[in-house]
Design a protein around this motif. Sequence first.
Motif, PDB file in Angstrom:
ATOM      1  N   SER A 137       0.830  -1.204   0.000  1.00 28.07           N
ATOM      2  CA  SER A 137       0.000   0.000   0.000  1.00 28.07           C
ATOM      3  C   SER A 137       0.863   1.251   0.000  1.00 28.07           C
ATOM      4  CB  SER A 137      -0.923  -0.001   1.228  1.00 28.07           C
ATOM      5  OG  SER A 137      -1.839  -1.076   1.166  1.00 28.07           O
ATOM      6  N   ALA A 138       1.970   1.201   0.733  1.00 29.18           N
ATOM      7  CA  ALA A 138       2.873   2.352   0.776  1.00 29.18           C
ATOM      8  C   ALA A 138       3.400   2.668  -0.619  1.00 29.18           C
ATOM      9  CB  ALA A 138       4.033   2.075   1.737  1.00 29.18           C
ATOM     10  N   ILE A 139       3.809   1.633  -1.338  1.00 26.39           N
ATOM     11  CA  ILE A 139       4.310   1.832  -2.708  1.00 26.39           C
ATOM     12  C   ILE A 139       3.228   2.457  -3.579  1.00 26.39           C
ATOM     13  CG2 ILE A 139       5.033   0.611  -4.801  1.00 26.39           C
ATOM     14  CD1 ILE A 139       6.478  -1.396  -2.937  1.00 26.39           C
ATOM     15  N   ARG A 188       9.573   5.791  -1.738  1.00 31.58           N
ATOM     16  CA  ARG A 188       9.174   4.567  -2.441  1.00 31.58           C
ATOM     17  C   ARG A 188      10.340   3.591  -2.527  1.00 31.58           C
ATOM     18  NH1 ARG A 188       6.512   4.658  -8.414  1.00 31.58           N
ATOM     19  NH2 ARG A 188       8.686   5.003  -9.014  1.00 31.58           N
ATOM     20  N   ALA A 189      11.563   4.128  -2.644  1.00 31.01           N
ATOM     21  CA  ALA A 189      12.742   3.262  -2.644  1.00 31.01           C
ATOM     22  C   ALA A 189      12.828   2.480  -1.336  1.00 31.01           C
ATOM     23  CB  ALA A 189      14.006   4.103  -2.847  1.00 31.01           C
ATOM     24  N   ALA A 239      14.218  -0.440  -5.866  1.00 30.47           N
ATOM     25  CA  ALA A 239      14.661   0.507  -4.843  1.00 30.47           C
ATOM     26  C   ALA A 239      15.857   1.319  -5.341  1.00 30.47           C
ATOM     27  CB  ALA A 239      15.029  -0.237  -3.563  1.00 30.47           C
ATOM     28  N   ALA A 240      16.800   0.645  -5.977  1.00 31.80           N
ATOM     29  CA  ALA A 240      17.984   1.339  -6.499  1.00 31.80           C
ATOM     30  C   ALA A 240      17.587   2.336  -7.594  1.00 31.80           C
ATOM     31  CB  ALA A 240      18.989   0.322  -7.040  1.00 31.80           C
ATOM     32  N   ASP A 241      16.659   1.926  -8.459  1.00 30.26           N
ATOM     33  CA  ASP A 241      16.214   2.821  -9.541  1.00 30.26           C
ATOM     34  C   ASP A 241      15.554   4.085  -8.974  1.00 30.26           C
ATOM     35  OD1 ASP A 241      17.136   1.058 -11.433  1.00 30.26           O
ATOM     36  OD2 ASP A 241      15.193   0.132 -11.810  1.00 30.26           O
ATOM     37  N   ASP A 242      14.693   3.903  -7.969  1.00 31.84           N
ATOM     38  CA  ASP A 242      14.018   5.063  -7.372  1.00 31.84           C
ATOM     39  C   ASP A 242      15.014   5.982  -6.666  1.00 31.84           C
ATOM     40  OD1 ASP A 242      11.487   4.591  -8.263  1.00 31.84           O
ATOM     41  OD2 ASP A 242      10.725   3.733  -6.406  1.00 31.84           O
TER      42      ASP A 242
END
Length: 325
Positions: A118-120, A140-141, A153-156
């Motif tokens: 839900s957080a994402i 979001r990461a 996570a790395a992309d964000d």
Amino acid sequence: MPSDQTSKDLALGIVDFLKSAIADGTITSDDAESVEVAIECLSDVFQVDESRKEQVYGKQNLLSIFNAFQRLKERKKSSEPAETTEAAPSGPSEADKAKAEELKAQGNKAMGLKDYGSAIDFYTQAINLDPTNAIYLSNRAAAHSFSGAHEEAADDARAAIKIDSNYTKAYSRLGLALYSLGDAEGAVNAYSNGLKLEGATPSEAMKRGFETAKKKVAEDLDSVVPVTTDEEEISSRSAPSDSGAGAGAGAGGFDLNSLMNNPAIAQMAQKFMSNPGALSDMLNNPALKGMMDNVKNSGSMPDMNDLMNNPMLQNMAKNFMGNKK
């Protein structure tokens, strides 16, 4: 060739224009002859009647009429309202920003409840409303990391750094993601950049992450290049260099291959197998126990040549094998 009157009147104007251009020198004398031929052709084809010039054009001619048309066209263009083009929006509206903040708060609440999915979703909605906010991407990461999606996570985290290179939490999130992906060296670089930005008051998370990643890099390096102790170096230097020792030779010249291929040793082993009590008696021999204690205390195997030439051991072996002389 039949032609309507309008075409004839237009041809009349063209003929008149060309004759005027020859007369006032607009057309050079070199070209005049060719133009005169063209005038004759036009006159014949359109049956031009030059006597109608004043009736058709009055005091005007084709050139003046064209110039008047051009001026009228310019005036019309200048009197028309300028076309207004809507400027592209420079960024999210204030309403979008406010809604994005609400979504971020909901995402933070979901993180507290460990509801990472839900957080994402909440952070993604906030990013869609305001893609210029590095915090939403960094948050979001973190949610991706907790849910195990370390690549995302790395992309964000990288996207957050691209938007705001001074937002330190993004470096911490990037370091954690890279460490989880097995890139300890990349994690060290990310944490290091974050520490530089935090300056004299680094956060505990950044320091702890940096030290953990640095330790992992050192461990990986040790696994590739083993550290040799002084004792090991001395032992290796004292080991015989004779290639005849064979692949089974160890510290102190202990050659397991030669030992196993020795007929006397093989016969002794068969004797032990058939008489286990003899092995127990031999191991309880005080002299042999003393020698084994020395091996245990020194941490290294005795020299095989010394063992084979030891009178005490030779005598024990002869007695055991029943070969008394």
